[in-house]
Design a protein around this motif. Structure first.
Motif, PDB file in Angstrom:
ATOM      1  N   LEU A  84       0.752  -1.224   0.040  1.00  0.00           N
ATOM      2  CA  LEU A  84       0.030   0.033   0.110  1.00  0.00           C
ATOM      3  C   LEU A  84       0.665   1.252  -0.143  1.00  0.00           C
ATOM      4  CD1 LEU A  84      -3.108  -0.956   2.312  1.00  0.00           C
ATOM      5  CD2 LEU A  84      -2.983  -0.433  -0.198  1.00  0.00           C
ATOM      6  N   GLY A 148       5.698  -2.802  -4.552  1.00  0.00           N
ATOM      7  CA  GLY A 148       4.632  -2.065  -4.516  1.00  0.00           C
ATOM      8  C   GLY A 148       5.054  -0.690  -5.417  1.00  0.00           C
ATOM      9  N   THR A 183      -3.801  -2.695  -3.562  1.00  0.00           N
ATOM     10  CA  THR A 183      -3.026  -1.618  -3.963  1.00  0.00           C
ATOM     11  C   THR A 183      -3.195  -0.861  -5.222  1.00  0.00           C
ATOM     12  OG1 THR A 183      -1.496  -3.162  -5.079  1.00  0.00           O
ATOM     13  CG2 THR A 183      -0.789  -2.702  -2.822  1.00  0.00           C
TER      14      THR A 183
END
Length: 255
Positions: A84, A148, A183
């Motif tokens: 995230l 990410g 995400t």
């Protein structure tokens, strides 16, 4: 966007998700060359377009995993906790640091090509030594943070790495897909905010939605087929696709 093009996007999303969902990959990374080279989506707009694909396609496989009782557990929380914040950082990096298509293609090639080689090698010649212990929770979260930042969900990197370290595909796949979906929602929001600064990062809405609907169907079917598909064949296929896409980006980035 003409109707036939939207149908091609739907078909591409369906086929890719059908193949990749069983091992926890949404398929967005394999959709990149199609969107860049076939549909002509510019960079960096291709990244939010792929995030839109993930947002629409993700619930298909996740719903099937939930019905089968395989969605949940500590791995999901660890991956989401890392990816995230990473995807928000990655959105800013893509817009302000590496917006050019050439740089982006070479970066993707540098990630995918060695990953594909490693996955194929480990599948064809399994290590004769005792299997490594599963990575620690801290290591999993750190890996998820780095992935990410990659910016398009990260299942194409998380899945092979975690499975290669000895974690079962049946455990990794739903967790990686859940992380990718979470995400992607945050990443799409980050790109929407960045577009307010004047940056040309709006997604191709019609193409992203068409591909996403195809991925929704393909992801559900892929998750349903997972217990029936040979794990060895899926690993080899994903490794080969990763190398092929990496090679394509090298060629297009250097031409």
């Amino acid at each position: 966007m003409t109707a036939p093009t939207e149908l091609y996007g739907l078909a591409a999303g369906l086929v890719i998700a059908l193949v990749t969902a069983p091992v926890g990959v949404s398929g967005a990374v394999f959709l990149l060359p199609v969107q860049l080279s076939v549909f002509g989506v510019p960079s960096p707009a291709v990244t939010p377009t792929n995030l839109l694909y993930n947002v629409v396609a993700g619930p298909g496989a996740l719903l099937r995993h939930r019905w089968e009782g395989t969605l949940g557990g500590p791995l999901v929380r660890l991956l989401v906790l890392g990816t995230l914040p990473g995807v928000v950082i990655g959105a800013a990096v893509r817009v302000f640091a590496v917006p050019g298509a050439t740089v982006f293609r070479l970066l993707v090639a540098g990630l995918l090509t060695p990953l594909g080689l490693w996955l194929v090698a480990r599948t064809l010649r399994p290590a004769r030594t005792p299997p490594r212990p599963e990575p620690s929770p801290r290591a999993v979260t750190a890996l998820a943070l780095v992935v990410g930042i990659y910016g398009i969900g990260g299942g194409s990197l998380l899945g092979p790495v975690l499975v290669g370290r000895g974690m079962p595909v049946a455990v990794v796949a739903p967790a990686a897909l859940a992380s990718t979906f979470a995400t992607s929602v945050v990443g799409a929001g980050a790109f929407a905010l960045l577009s307010l600064t004047g940056s040309d990062v709006a997604p191709d809405w019609s193409l992203g939605l068409a591909c996403g609907i195809g991925g929704l169907i393909g992801g559900y079917l892929g998750a349903r087929l997972q217990p029936r598909l040979p794990d060895r064949a899926l690993r080899l296929l994903l490794g080969t696709l990763a190398m092929a896409v990496g090679g394509l980006y090298v060629v297009r980035g250097l031409v």
